[in-house]
Write a protein that holds these residues in place. Structure first.
Motif, PDB file in Angstrom:
ATOM      1  N   LYS B 177      58.516 -12.237  40.478  1.00 53.19           N
ATOM      2  CA  LYS B 177      56.885 -11.537  40.169  1.00 53.19           C
ATOM      3  C   LYS B 177      55.541 -12.826  40.422  1.00 53.19           C
ATOM      4  N   ILE B 178      55.946 -13.770  40.250  1.00 49.82           N
ATOM      5  CA  ILE B 178      54.862 -14.934  40.254  1.00 49.82           C
ATOM      6  C   ILE B 178      54.954 -15.261  41.141  1.00 49.82           C
ATOM      7  N   ASN B 179      56.333 -15.956  41.623  1.00 47.65           N
ATOM      8  CA  ASN B 179      56.205 -16.836  43.008  1.00 47.65           C
ATOM      9  C   ASN B 179      55.303 -17.362  43.614  1.00 47.65           C
ATOM     10  N   VAL B 180      55.185 -18.623  42.886  1.00 43.69           N
ATOM     11  CA  VAL B 180      54.486 -19.624  43.306  1.00 43.69           C
ATOM     12  C   VAL B 180      55.597 -21.263  43.770  1.00 43.69           C
ATOM     13  N   PRO B 181      55.251 -21.431  44.490  1.00 41.34           N
ATOM     14  CA  PRO B 181      55.935 -22.690  44.661  1.00 41.34           C
ATOM     15  C   PRO B 181      55.820 -24.250  44.296  1.00 41.34           C
ATOM     16  N   PHE B 182      56.306 -24.430  44.262  1.00 39.38           N
ATOM     17  CA  PHE B 182      56.413 -25.964  43.208  1.00 39.38           C
ATOM     18  C   PHE B 182      54.765 -26.658  43.864  1.00 39.38           C
ATOM     19  N   SER B 183      54.551 -27.113  45.316  1.00 35.94           N
ATOM     20  CA  SER B 183      54.187 -28.058  45.845  1.00 35.94           C
ATOM     21  C   SER B 183      52.603 -27.024  45.547  1.00 35.94           C
ATOM     22  N   VAL B 184      52.262 -25.624  45.292  1.00 37.89           N
ATOM     23  CA  VAL B 184      51.198 -24.503  45.178  1.00 37.89           C
ATOM     24  C   VAL B 184      50.998 -25.877  44.390  1.00 37.89           C
TER      25      VAL B 184
END
Lengths: 302, 257
Positions: B177-184
């Motif tokens: 649902k969130i799917n934000v890469p760790f780098s971002v």
């Protein structure tokens, strides 16, 4: 001999075990008693360990104390001579321990004075000469996180009285005086009740006091251990000249040890005399106390 | 009339306790000049507080960070702004959650143990024994604990902040649902988080550490009445520490805004 668990961390135990003679061990022992102790070593000290006066006189004058309006000490007048062994006897709750705590300044009186070596101990003025007193508590009051040796040497190390090597020597000597040679590394939780009392005595003696006070030394001890403790106290009297005050409800113990005995009842000292005089006293309170503590076997004439 | 008298008496008792606690604090601070003598005791206390509490503090903050990321991230995703999750988790952990959660944990775990230990020493005459040995109990017992607490709690908070932020990042990355890469997540975090934010959080935990030690020692010194009294002191130290930490947190936050 209950719990044998050593609460010290493995690192502390390891470094402590190195303490006898090795360089790392010596350094650790010094560090574990404070950097300043190490820095101070060999310099002039505020406290001179040898300057004990060998017994002090105590003079108590019209002492009164109440707790929550209940009088516990009522107009106490008492003279304890330098170098004597004086016992305060009486049933529980008569104010014996409270009186003892006034002498060591753990409690302040409502009125009255206590003079030690002629100096009013509760006044703001400095005593004309330094004296030391120590107390052996009813519960022994040993510090559980410390070993037997650390308990005995606590005052010496905290006050930076002398060099570490000498402190260890004093610890050995004092433990030997109470019959506990070689027990320095034991934890207090490994000791029996009688041994704890003896460590507490050794800890008091390590201060080289002029006055030593015992609060119910035989409480919670069996008769055999009480007898051993009496012998230790008598032995000390022969080796170390100091004033001894003992609070006890154990009449036989007091009769055996004391030069003089004071009987307390309802916050007052009702009789003072030598053990012989106390035994022959016609005071009904003293007679009653002697009778209840030496009743003998039911049905037999006494 | 009687109820007014009871309330009045309670207020007087509180005022007296506050005064005594301040007097104890003043005396403890006075004895900090002798801290080098008590270095072994201070390091032992720091080890108990720091190393002893570290695993549970890290576990707690990991899950706090994860839950924070999950709850906030799912809401942000509804508006397509889930990339801000890094700064939200970072700021929340560093400003509030890290210092508060860790301090409450230390108050429960260490403050209560301090109150019990000092209380047992009071009840079993060990503090009287210290006095007859001419050793000041405040110098010997309270000062090492205060110094250990004010340094160990901020140290714990640094770890708690880090673990919480990592936990939040993990959830942000793996939750569909969130799917934000760790780098971002990381970029967003470092953009919003400056050193002052971290320092403010550490200052809070410094004060909270002091509160925990002072309350633990004060309650311990005031213990009476045997085993039951020790039990009551343990509970009292936790309750009083929690309340004072909450109050101090508000005023510190207001002061540092």
């Amino acid at each position: 001999m209950a719990d044998k668990q050593d609460p010290r961390s493995p690192v502390t135990r390891f470094l402590g075990a190195l303490g006898n003679g090795t360089q790392v061990g010596d350094l650790w022992t010094k560090l574990s008693h404070g950097f300043t102790a190490t820095l101070m070593e060999g310099q002039d000290k505020l406290i001179r360990y040898e300057d004990s006066h060998g017994g002090l006189g105590i003079h108590i004058e019209a002492l009164n104390k109440s707790f929550n309006g209940n009088p516990v000490l009522k107009n106490i007048n008492l003279e304890i001579l330098p170098g004597e062994t004086f016992s305060l006897i009486g049933p529980s709750g008569t104010g014996k321990s409270v009186l003892l705590k006034h002498i060591v300044k753990l409690l302040m009186p409502d009125s009255g004075k206590i003079y030690i070596d002629g100096h009013d101990i509760h006044s703001q003025e400095r005593a004309p000469r330094n004296y030391r007193y120590s107390m052996v508590f009813q519960s022994s009051a040993l510090f559980n996180s410390l070993t037997v040796g650390e308990n005995v040497g606590l005052w010496l190390r905290e006050k930076r009285v002398c060099a570490e090597k000498q402190i260890r020597q004093i610890i050995r000597e004092k433990l030997s005086l109470v019959g506990l040679d070689g027990k320095e590394e034991m934890m207090t939780s490994e000791l029996s009740g009688g041994m704890k009392k003896r460590v507490a005595i050794a800890r008091s003696l390590a201060m080289n006091p002029d006055l030593i006070l015992y609060d119910e030394p035989t409480a919670e001890l069996d008769p055999v251990t009480s007898d051993e403790l009496a012998k230790v106290i008598i032995g000390l009297k022969e080796k170390v000249r100091l004033t001894t005050v003992i609070v006890s409800h154990d009449l036989n113990f007091a009769l055996y040890l004391s030069d003089r005995i004071g009987m307390m009842h309802d916050g007052q000292v009702v009789e003072i005399g030598t053990p012989q005089q106390i035994k022959q006293s016609q005071n009904p309170i003293v007679r009653g106390f002697i009778y209840t503590t030496t009743k003998g076997i039911k049905g037999e004439d006494h | 009339m009687r109820s007014i008298s009871i309330v009045g008496q309670k207020l007087l008792n509180m005022a007296q306790a506050a005064g005594e606690m301040l007097a104890l604090l003043a005396e403890t601070l006075y004895f900090t000049k002798e801290a080098p003598r008590n270095l072994p005791s201070i390091t032992r206390q720091m080890s108990d507080i720091g190393i002893g509490t570290l695993p549970i503090a890290m576990l707690l903050s990991l899950f706090v960070g994860m839950v924070l990321s999950l709850q906030t991230g799912s809401e942000l995703a509804l508006y397509g702004t889930q990339e801000a999750i890094g700064s939200i988790v970072g700021l929340s952990m560093v400003r509030e959650l890290g210092p508060m959660m860790t301090s409450l944990l230390v108050a429960g775990r260490i403050g209560s143990a301090m109150a019990a230990e000092v209380g047992a020493m009071k009840v079993y005459e060990e503090i009287d024994a210290l006095r007859t040995l001419e050793i000041n109990p405040v110098r010997y017992l309270a000062m090492p604990r205060l110094i250990a607490c004010v340094f160990a709690v901020p140290a714990l908070v640094i770890f708690a902040d880090l673990v919480g932020i990592v936990g939040g990042g993990m959830i942000a990355a793996v939750n569909p649902k969130i799917n934000v890469p760790f780098s971002v997540y990381y970029d967003n975090l470092v953009r919003s988080l400056d050193y002052m934010e971290v320092l403010k959080g550490l200052l809070k935990s410094f004060v909270f550490g002091g509160i925990i030690a002072q309350v633990g020692c004060y309650v311990g010194f005031k213990t009476t009445g045997g085993a039951r009294g020790i039990g009551e002191s343990t509970t009292r130290s936790v309750v009083v520490s929690f309340v004072l930490i909450m109050i101090a947190n508000y005023f510190l936050t207001r002061f540092m805004m």
